[in-house]
Design a protein around this motif. Sequence first.
Motif, PDB file in Angstrom:
ATOM      1  N   UNK A 228       0.681  -1.020  -0.059  1.00 63.84           N
ATOM      2  CA  UNK A 228      -0.106  -0.160   0.170  1.00 63.84           C
ATOM      3  C   UNK A 228       0.733   1.128  -0.274  1.00 63.84           C
ATOM      4  N   UNK A 229       2.022   1.066   0.662  1.00 65.86           N
ATOM      5  CA  UNK A 229       2.599   2.652   0.720  1.00 65.86           C
ATOM      6  C   UNK A 229       3.643   2.564  -0.920  1.00 65.86           C
ATOM      7  N   UNK A 230       3.754   1.442  -1.281  1.00 67.99           N
ATOM      8  CA  UNK A 230       4.279   2.120  -2.674  1.00 67.99           C
ATOM      9  C   UNK A 230       3.360   2.655  -3.729  1.00 67.99           C
ATOM     10  N   UNK A 231       1.793   2.004  -3.166  1.00 68.76           N
ATOM     11  CA  UNK A 231       0.744   2.339  -4.561  1.00 68.76           C
ATOM     12  C   UNK A 231       0.871   3.950  -3.775  1.00 68.76           C
ATOM     13  N   UNK A 232       0.287   4.075  -2.871  1.00 72.33           N
ATOM     14  CA  UNK A 232      -0.250   6.129  -2.646  1.00 72.33           C
ATOM     15  C   UNK A 232       1.319   6.598  -2.761  1.00 72.33           C
ATOM     16  N   UNK A 233       2.206   6.029  -2.822  1.00 68.96           N
ATOM     17  CA  UNK A 233       3.105   7.099  -3.304  1.00 68.96           C
ATOM     18  C   UNK A 233       3.536   6.854  -5.120  1.00 68.96           C
ATOM     19  N   UNK A 234       3.105   6.085  -5.762  1.00 70.20           N
ATOM     20  CA  UNK A 234       2.959   6.467  -7.390  1.00 70.20           C
ATOM     21  C   UNK A 234       1.943   7.180  -7.289  1.00 70.20           C
ATOM     22  N   UNK A 235       0.399   6.516  -6.604  1.00 67.18           N
ATOM     23  CA  UNK A 235      -0.391   7.848  -6.545  1.00 67.18           C
ATOM     24  C   UNK A 235      -0.222   9.403  -6.622  1.00 67.18           C
ATOM     25  N   UNK A 236       0.618   9.457  -5.894  1.00 67.19           N
ATOM     26  CA  UNK A 236       1.008  10.598  -5.003  1.00 67.19           C
ATOM     27  C   UNK A 236       1.872  11.255  -6.388  1.00 67.19           C
ATOM     28  N   UNK A 237       2.836  10.948  -6.756  1.00 67.43           N
ATOM     29  CA  UNK A 237       3.297  11.385  -8.420  1.00 67.43           C
ATOM     30  C   UNK A 237       2.115  11.295  -9.579  1.00 67.43           C
ATOM     31  N   UNK A 238       1.520  10.786  -9.428  1.00 66.10           N
ATOM     32  CA  UNK A 238       0.603  10.687 -10.950  1.00 66.10           C
ATOM     33  C   UNK A 238      -0.130  11.937 -10.606  1.00 66.10           C
ATOM     34  N   UNK A 239      -0.995  12.020  -9.771  1.00 66.74           N
ATOM     35  CA  UNK A 239      -2.032  13.043  -9.558  1.00 66.74           C
ATOM     36  C   UNK A 239      -0.987  14.723  -9.991  1.00 66.74           C
ATOM     37  N   UNK A 240       0.366  14.496  -9.392  1.00 66.87           N
ATOM     38  CA  UNK A 240       1.081  15.598  -9.444  1.00 66.87           C
ATOM     39  C   UNK A 240       1.495  15.990 -10.522  1.00 66.87           C
ATOM     40  N   UNK A 241       1.576  14.633 -11.500  1.00 67.09           N
ATOM     41  CA  UNK A 241       2.410  14.657 -12.689  1.00 67.09           C
ATOM     42  C   UNK A 241       0.884  15.298 -13.936  1.00 67.09           C
ATOM     43  N   UNK A 242       0.082  14.161 -13.582  1.00 65.91           N
ATOM     44  CA  UNK A 242      -0.903  14.467 -14.563  1.00 65.91           C
ATOM     45  C   UNK A 242      -2.129  15.198 -14.507  1.00 65.91           C
ATOM     46  N   UNK A 243      -1.946  16.945 -14.225  1.00 60.35           N
ATOM     47  CA  UNK A 243      -3.329  17.503 -14.089  1.00 60.35           C
ATOM     48  C   UNK A 243      -4.111  17.184 -14.316  1.00 60.35           C
ATOM     49  N   UNK A 244      -4.977  16.704 -15.632  1.00 57.93           N
ATOM     50  CA  UNK A 244      -6.090  16.549 -16.142  1.00 57.93           C
ATOM     51  C   UNK A 244      -6.489  14.953 -15.789  1.00 57.93           C
ATOM     52  N   UNK A 245      -6.579  14.743 -13.967  1.00 58.87           N
ATOM     53  CA  UNK A 245      -6.573  13.358 -14.022  1.00 58.87           C
ATOM     54  C   UNK A 245      -8.423  13.224 -13.246  1.00 58.87           C
ATOM     55  N   UNK A 246      -9.399  12.639 -14.637  1.00 55.60           N
ATOM     56  CA  UNK A 246     -10.596  13.174 -13.928  1.00 55.60           C
ATOM     57  C   UNK A 246     -11.008  11.479 -13.031  1.00 55.60           C
ATOM     58  N   UNK A 247     -10.365  10.801 -12.523  1.00 60.30           N
ATOM     59  CA  UNK A 247     -11.099   9.328 -11.936  1.00 60.30           C
ATOM     60  C   UNK A 247      -9.072   9.262 -11.516  1.00 60.30           C
ATOM     61  N   UNK A 248      -9.152   8.826 -10.377  1.00 61.15           N
ATOM     62  CA  UNK A 248      -8.741   8.028  -9.919  1.00 61.15           C
ATOM     63  C   UNK A 248      -8.683   7.259  -8.741  1.00 61.15           C
ATOM     64  N   UNK A 249      -8.730   5.394  -8.970  1.00 62.01           N
ATOM     65  CA  UNK A 249      -8.794   4.520  -8.123  1.00 62.01           C
ATOM     66  C   UNK A 249      -7.639   3.904  -7.417  1.00 62.01           C
ATOM     67  N   UNK A 250      -7.184   3.761  -6.209  1.00 58.73           N
ATOM     68  CA  UNK A 250      -5.783   3.071  -5.650  1.00 58.73           C
ATOM     69  C   UNK A 250      -6.427   2.252  -4.758  1.00 58.73           C
ATOM     70  N   UNK A 251      -6.403   0.923  -5.154  1.00 53.25           N
ATOM     71  CA  UNK A 251      -6.391  -0.203  -4.757  1.00 53.25           C
ATOM     72  C   UNK A 251      -5.751  -1.366  -4.862  1.00 53.25           C
ATOM     73  N   UNK A 252      -6.013  -2.685  -3.553  1.00 50.03           N
ATOM     74  CA  UNK A 252      -5.356  -3.348  -3.756  1.00 50.03           C
ATOM     75  C   UNK A 252      -5.675  -4.834  -4.276  1.00 50.03           C
ATOM     76  N   UNK A 253      -4.914  -5.215  -5.566  1.00 50.26           N
ATOM     77  CA  UNK A 253      -5.055  -6.178  -6.248  1.00 50.26           C
ATOM     78  C   UNK A 253      -6.168  -7.686  -5.626  1.00 50.26           C
ATOM     79  N   UNK A 254      -6.661  -8.415  -6.570  1.00 50.89           N
ATOM     80  CA  UNK A 254      -7.356 -10.097  -5.128  1.00 50.89           C
ATOM     81  C   UNK A 254      -7.179 -11.019  -5.408  1.00 50.89           C
ATOM     82  N   UNK A 255      -6.568 -12.299  -5.197  1.00 48.44           N
ATOM     83  CA  UNK A 255      -6.634 -12.874  -5.011  1.00 48.44           C
ATOM     84  C   UNK A 255      -5.799 -14.033  -6.274  1.00 48.44           C
ATOM     85  N   UNK A 256      -6.911 -13.489  -7.197  1.00 47.90           N
ATOM     86  CA  UNK A 256      -6.756 -14.303  -8.609  1.00 47.90           C
ATOM     87  C   UNK A 256      -5.075 -13.390  -9.181  1.00 47.90           C
TER      88      UNK A 256
END
Length: 285
Positions: A228-256
């Motif tokens: 989760x920490x890696x994902x949050x850091x990546x999401x923060x960087x993407x939000x900063x570098x892609x100003x036109x984000x219309x939808x942002x989802x951060x989620x853990x992938x499932x077991x499969x």
Amino acid sequence: MPVVVVTDSSSCLSPELVDRMGIRVVPLHVLHDDRDYREGVDEVPRGLSGVTTSGASRGELVDVYAAALADSGGDGVLAVHISRQLSGTWDAGRQAAQELGEQVRVVDSASAGMGLGFPALAAARVARAGRSLEAVYQKAVEVAARGRTLIVVDRLDHLRRGGRIGTAAALLGTALAMKPVLHVVDGRLVLREKTRTATKSLAKLVDAAVEQAGAGPVAVAVHHSHAPERADEVAAQLKERIPAVSELVVTEIGSVLGTHVGPGAVGVVVCPGGADVEDSSTGPD
């Protein structure tokens, strides 16, 4: 009644979103010893060894599609599934649709995670707007074609064991402790580039996602497997570098999917143009 949208559990859509949008989710399967765990239905213990996975069966899909078709009042069912190159679910869905008739349409997302989830979500939004089955189908196809999926993994062993990436690429990734950046091309997971450290691989992942996003509105998803920490850091960087984000989802992938990518993996899905009903070419009614 509106067209009903069906997807599978590899879409990583949250239960709350699925419920709100009226999307039906068919579970994929995690197999361990004599147990068959249905993803999203049964609790899958963490840390299992010797785990394999399987897609949804034709029979399971017939049951779900038939119930959805009845609930639509005959208006139709649009099913969006994980890439046919990664699972047998799409082929089972095609067989199920043939059994039920032309009011059931099936789309190969050529992806997984929100590379599948965004097309399913966009289709559901069009369906809720009262559009025809053809319009819902065209929207799913269009959004799936726009999506780009990238992922970094700590080791390629899991993907190699599951047959999701070739042995040569797996050896290339483990040599000299390389940390690979992978992407989905024509529904297959292939090597994009190599890095020597996890820090560099995540930086390359962000750079590639920004490049794929372009300058206009874009829907973005960040997935992780016990990271989760890696994902949050990546999401923060993407939000900063892609100003036109219309939808942002951060989620853990499932077991499969987690079985195949292993712990520590982080993935990004970008969908230029977003996944809303307002964008172009929802198709004629």
